[in-house]
Design a protein around this motif. Structure first.
Motif, PDB file in Angstrom:
ATOM      1  N   LEU A  58      66.059   7.340  35.933  1.00  0.00           N
ATOM      2  CA  LEU A  58      65.738   7.471  37.456  1.00  0.00           C
ATOM      3  C   LEU A  58      64.976   6.275  37.833  1.00  0.00           C
ATOM      4  O   LEU A  58      65.616   5.628  38.908  1.00  0.00           O
ATOM      5  CB  LEU A  58      65.012   8.820  37.699  1.00  0.00           C
ATOM      6  N   LEU A  80      66.600  18.959  34.762  1.00  0.00           N
ATOM      7  CA  LEU A  80      66.233  17.726  34.922  1.00  0.00           C
ATOM      8  C   LEU A  80      67.347  17.117  35.833  1.00  0.00           C
ATOM      9  O   LEU A  80      67.347  16.124  36.414  1.00  0.00           O
ATOM     10  CB  LEU A  80      65.993  16.938  33.612  1.00  0.00           C
ATOM     11  N   PHE A  81      68.385  17.631  35.533  1.00  0.00           N
ATOM     12  CA  PHE A  81      69.748  17.166  36.150  1.00  0.00           C
ATOM     13  C   PHE A  81      70.576  17.917  37.135  1.00  0.00           C
ATOM     14  O   PHE A  81      71.655  17.722  37.517  1.00  0.00           O
ATOM     15  CB  PHE A  81      70.706  16.984  35.105  1.00  0.00           C
ATOM     16  N   ARG A  98      72.861  11.666  33.739  1.00  0.00           N
ATOM     17  CA  ARG A  98      72.879  12.471  32.487  1.00  0.00           C
ATOM     18  C   ARG A  98      73.675  11.665  31.138  1.00  0.00           C
ATOM     19  O   ARG A  98      73.160  12.085  30.271  1.00  0.00           O
ATOM     20  CB  ARG A  98      73.797  13.590  32.961  1.00  0.00           C
ATOM     21  N   GLU A 142      67.204  14.829  47.894  1.00  0.00           N
ATOM     22  CA  GLU A 142      67.629  13.821  47.110  1.00  0.00           C
ATOM     23  C   GLU A 142      68.703  12.955  48.013  1.00  0.00           C
ATOM     24  O   GLU A 142      69.935  13.082  47.403  1.00  0.00           O
ATOM     25  CB  GLU A 142      67.829  14.120  45.520  1.00  0.00           C
ATOM     26  N   ARG A 159      61.400  22.784  41.212  1.00  0.00           N
ATOM     27  CA  ARG A 159      61.460  21.855  42.382  1.00  0.00           C
ATOM     28  C   ARG A 159      61.320  22.648  43.589  1.00  0.00           C
ATOM     29  O   ARG A 159      61.147  22.151  44.914  1.00  0.00           O
ATOM     30  CB  ARG A 159      62.927  21.537  42.394  1.00  0.00           C
ATOM     31  N   ARG A 216      70.308  10.753  42.390  1.00  0.00           N
ATOM     32  CA  ARG A 216      70.774  11.994  42.194  1.00  0.00           C
ATOM     33  C   ARG A 216      70.724  12.354  40.539  1.00  0.00           C
ATOM     34  O   ARG A 216      71.304  11.351  40.035  1.00  0.00           O
ATOM     35  CB  ARG A 216      72.286  12.283  42.458  1.00  0.00           C
ATOM     36  N   PRO A 217      70.004  13.256  40.222  1.00  0.00           N
ATOM     37  CA  PRO A 217      69.755  13.454  38.537  1.00  0.00           C
ATOM     38  C   PRO A 217      70.753  13.475  37.862  1.00  0.00           C
ATOM     39  O   PRO A 217      71.246  12.796  36.675  1.00  0.00           O
ATOM     40  CB  PRO A 217      68.981  14.628  38.625  1.00  0.00           C
ATOM     41  N   TRP A 234      64.656  10.571  30.432  1.00  0.00           N
ATOM     42  CA  TRP A 234      65.128  11.015  31.772  1.00  0.00           C
ATOM     43  C   TRP A 234      64.606  10.099  32.853  1.00  0.00           C
ATOM     44  O   TRP A 234      65.132   9.717  33.867  1.00  0.00           O
ATOM     45  CB  TRP A 234      64.829  12.428  31.918  1.00  0.00           C
ATOM     46  N   ARG A 235      63.246  10.315  33.158  1.00  0.00           N
ATOM     47  CA  ARG A 235      62.556   9.405  34.203  1.00  0.00           C
ATOM     48  C   ARG A 235      62.633   7.898  34.058  1.00  0.00           C
ATOM     49  O   ARG A 235      62.637   7.247  35.077  1.00  0.00           O
ATOM     50  CB  ARG A 235      60.881   9.688  33.885  1.00  0.00           C
ATOM     51  N   ASP A 292      70.783  18.629  40.917  1.00  0.00           N
ATOM     52  CA  ASP A 292      70.581  17.628  42.360  1.00  0.00           C
ATOM     53  C   ASP A 292      70.016  18.856  43.154  1.00  0.00           C
ATOM     54  O   ASP A 292      69.955  19.938  43.094  1.00  0.00           O
ATOM     55  CB  ASP A 292      71.880  17.277  42.860  1.00  0.00           C
TER      56      ASP A 292
END
Length: 291
Positions: free
Chosen positions: A150, A212-213, A231, A219, A264, A226-227, A146-147, A215
């Motif tokens: 990003l 994790l995904f 995906r 952001e 978050r 945008r996470p 995931w990171r 928003d």
């Protein structure tokens, strides 16, 4: 000394000086870098976003350090130590940039050691306490995949400092992802016991994924990624690893938010309080000390 076209490119240099990993009181990791916020970039949003990413790295690094004497082999302890140090370095840079953008007189140490739990903005996956080595490697696969997605996009960020930090992180995260993937395949495609443990680890970790995904208003375009947009890339990598390992994607409900608030927004798991108390204990007991 390598010559660069811009001062930001130097952030990616490995100068071989990692003394910061063993104490405090060292120089600002962004010393000498132009700290001015580019025109058109919202300083408050930049500070909040860097804080989120910095907290992710800092908290996960702290959690991984607990495995320094618990991994199945000395070689894996060294590998996890390197991952933890990489994340600590990313956390330092990001928290330092958050402090610069915030412009409230807080440096990386103050942000790391003198905030309370509700002020931290890390996703809850980073604070999870792994029960066994299968959870260690499974969680690292999910987080690093995931990171990495990003940070690959953040290399084009409108803030050159954040872009340079992301560029430095990309090769580190690629190693983290590949290291974890190798272990997930080894355990999933190993003995009946290792397969069962790895599948159970995924069932435990899967509820953390939706966060994790999700928003977040901070952001903003141009600054953040945008996470939700990463995906598909995440799923493609993880699905391939699971298929190779003979593992199934769990059918697990997402970790429920509290009044629509997640990590978050400063809402964390019970385990986070214990982690934070351990991480901050020395700094809070001796706030002016260096070593």
């Amino acid at each position: 000394m390598t010559e660069h076209n811009t001062p930001y490119e130097g952030l990616a240099d490995d100068l071989g000086d990692h003394r910061w990993a063993f104490g405090t009181g060292f120089t600002d990791p962004l010393a000498g870098v132009d700290a001015r916020i580019p025109d058109g970039v919202d300083a408050g949003a930049l500070a909040a976003y860097c804080l989120m990413l910095g907290d992710d790295a800092l908290i996960y690094s702290q959690r991984l350090q607990a495995w320094m004497t618990r991994a199945p082999e000395l070689e894996e302890e060294a590998a996890l130590a390197n991952v933890a140090l990489d994340l600590l370095g990313q956390g330092r840079l990001l928290l330092a940039r958050a402090g610069q953008a915030e412009d409230a007189g807080r440096d990386e140490d103050q942000l790391a050691f003198f905030r309370d739990a509700y002020e931290f903005r890390n996703v809850r996956l980073t604070e999870h306490a792994d029960a066994d080595f299968a959870e260690v490697t499974g969680r690292l696969l999910l987080f690093a995949t995931w990171r990495l997605a990003l940070c690959e996009q953040l290399r084009g960020c409108a803030d050159p400092v954040l872009a340079a930090i992301a560029a430095k992180a990309v090769p580190e995260l690629a190693y983290h992802r590949d290291y974890a993937a190798q272990w997930v395949v080894r355990l999933g495609d190993g003995t009946d016991l290792s397969h069962a443990r790895m599948q159970a680890a995924l069932v435990t970790l899967w509820p953390y994924l939706d966060e994790l995904f999700t928003d977040d208003p901070v952001e903003l375009p141009g600054i953040a990624v945008r996470p939700a947009t990463v995906r598909a890339q995440f799923d493609a990598v993880v699905d391939t690893v699971l298929a190779t390992a003979g593992l199934e994607q769990p059918d697990a409900a997402p970790l429920a938010p509290v009044a629509r608030r997640t990590g978050r927004h400063g809402v964390h798991t019970e385990a986070f309080g214990y982690l934070l108390a351990e991480m901050q204990s020395v700094a809070r007991a001796h706030p002016a000390a260096t070593w």
